[in-house]
Motif scaffolding. Sequence first.
Motif, PDB file in Angstrom:
ATOM      1  N   TRP A  95       0.831  -1.210   0.000  1.00 36.71           N
ATOM      2  CA  TRP A  95       0.000   0.000   0.000  1.00 36.71           C
ATOM      3  C   TRP A  95       0.866   1.261   0.000  1.00 36.71           C
ATOM      4  CZ3 TRP A  95      -4.656   2.082  -0.700  1.00 36.71           C
ATOM      5  CH2 TRP A  95      -4.973   3.290  -0.085  1.00 36.71           C
ATOM      6  N   ARG A  99       2.486   0.215  -5.642  1.00 33.99           N
ATOM      7  CA  ARG A  99       1.134   0.345  -6.204  1.00 33.99           C
ATOM      8  C   ARG A  99       1.197   0.248  -7.731  1.00 33.99           C
ATOM      9  NH1 ARG A  99       1.899   3.979  -2.275  1.00 33.99           N
ATOM     10  NH2 ARG A  99       2.370   5.643  -3.770  1.00 33.99           N
ATOM     11  N   LEU A 148      -2.273  -3.319  -5.966  1.00 35.03           N
ATOM     12  CA  LEU A 148      -1.029  -3.407  -5.198  1.00 35.03           C
ATOM     13  C   LEU A 148      -0.230  -4.574  -5.763  1.00 35.03           C
ATOM     14  CD1 LEU A 148      -2.467  -3.107  -1.554  1.00 35.03           C
ATOM     15  CD2 LEU A 148      -1.771  -1.252  -3.090  1.00 35.03           C
ATOM     16  N   PRO A 199      -1.351   7.427  -1.233  1.00 34.11           N
ATOM     17  CA  PRO A 199      -2.434   6.603  -1.792  1.00 34.11           C
ATOM     18  C   PRO A 199      -3.818   6.981  -1.294  1.00 34.11           C
ATOM     19  CG  PRO A 199      -1.119   5.345  -0.219  1.00 34.11           C
ATOM     20  CD  PRO A 199      -0.386   6.621  -0.464  1.00 34.11           C
TER      21      PRO A 199
END
Length: 228
Positions: A95, A99, A148, A199
């Motif tokens: 995360w 990504r 991911l 993110p």
Amino acid sequence: MCMSLRIEPREMAEVLKKIRKMNLAQDMSIKLGKSLIMSGDLYPSDIAPVLAPNKYGNVAIFPMAWGFTYKATTKPLANCRVETADKKALWRDSWYRRRCIIPASWYYEWGYPVYEDDSRSMIEHRNTKKVKFTIQTEGSDRTYIAGLYRYEEHCDMQVPVFSVLTRESAGIVKDIHDRMPVILDKNNIQEWIRPDGDPSAIVEKALSNMVFERAVDYPRFPPETITA
């Protein structure tokens, strides 16, 4: 939720030709025993073309296998809930640092049929037999699905694998299913894959302007598939 997706071969012909010639793709195909068609209908454990950062931090295309491995199950984990991606150990590192984007023509979902002037109660609606839908970004022939990735040891090689991020459904998708992939605009791809990006902030920009229709059954690998 996203358990299968579609890549129309003619839309990504040049990309598919390029990726099939990569040494990494050839090694993955041989050692994992997987096809390098990477178009038509794709499912968990298949190899797919994925956008991720190269060593310079720029967007590049890579072959990746669909699904993280987890000791509690023999099935690949094809989806990751965005609500817990920063909390669970399985997803947390990816995360924040790894990504990716899965470019697709559309994705498939099994959901509840929708009728005009529907007077059924919610219970009646949820008890209806599900049907298969194709869902894609409105006004575009490409749907950019956020995911991911990480590297796993398989067959004596480091294999890149990915999982699709999912969120609560928004827009018209709510009528057929309670979950949907996190789908981004093309202009947000670079920002999403940057290891130093935020993110959570980018997920706030996720698209909800989808269109859907009942799915047509296509062959597993379409006859027009380009393999050169």
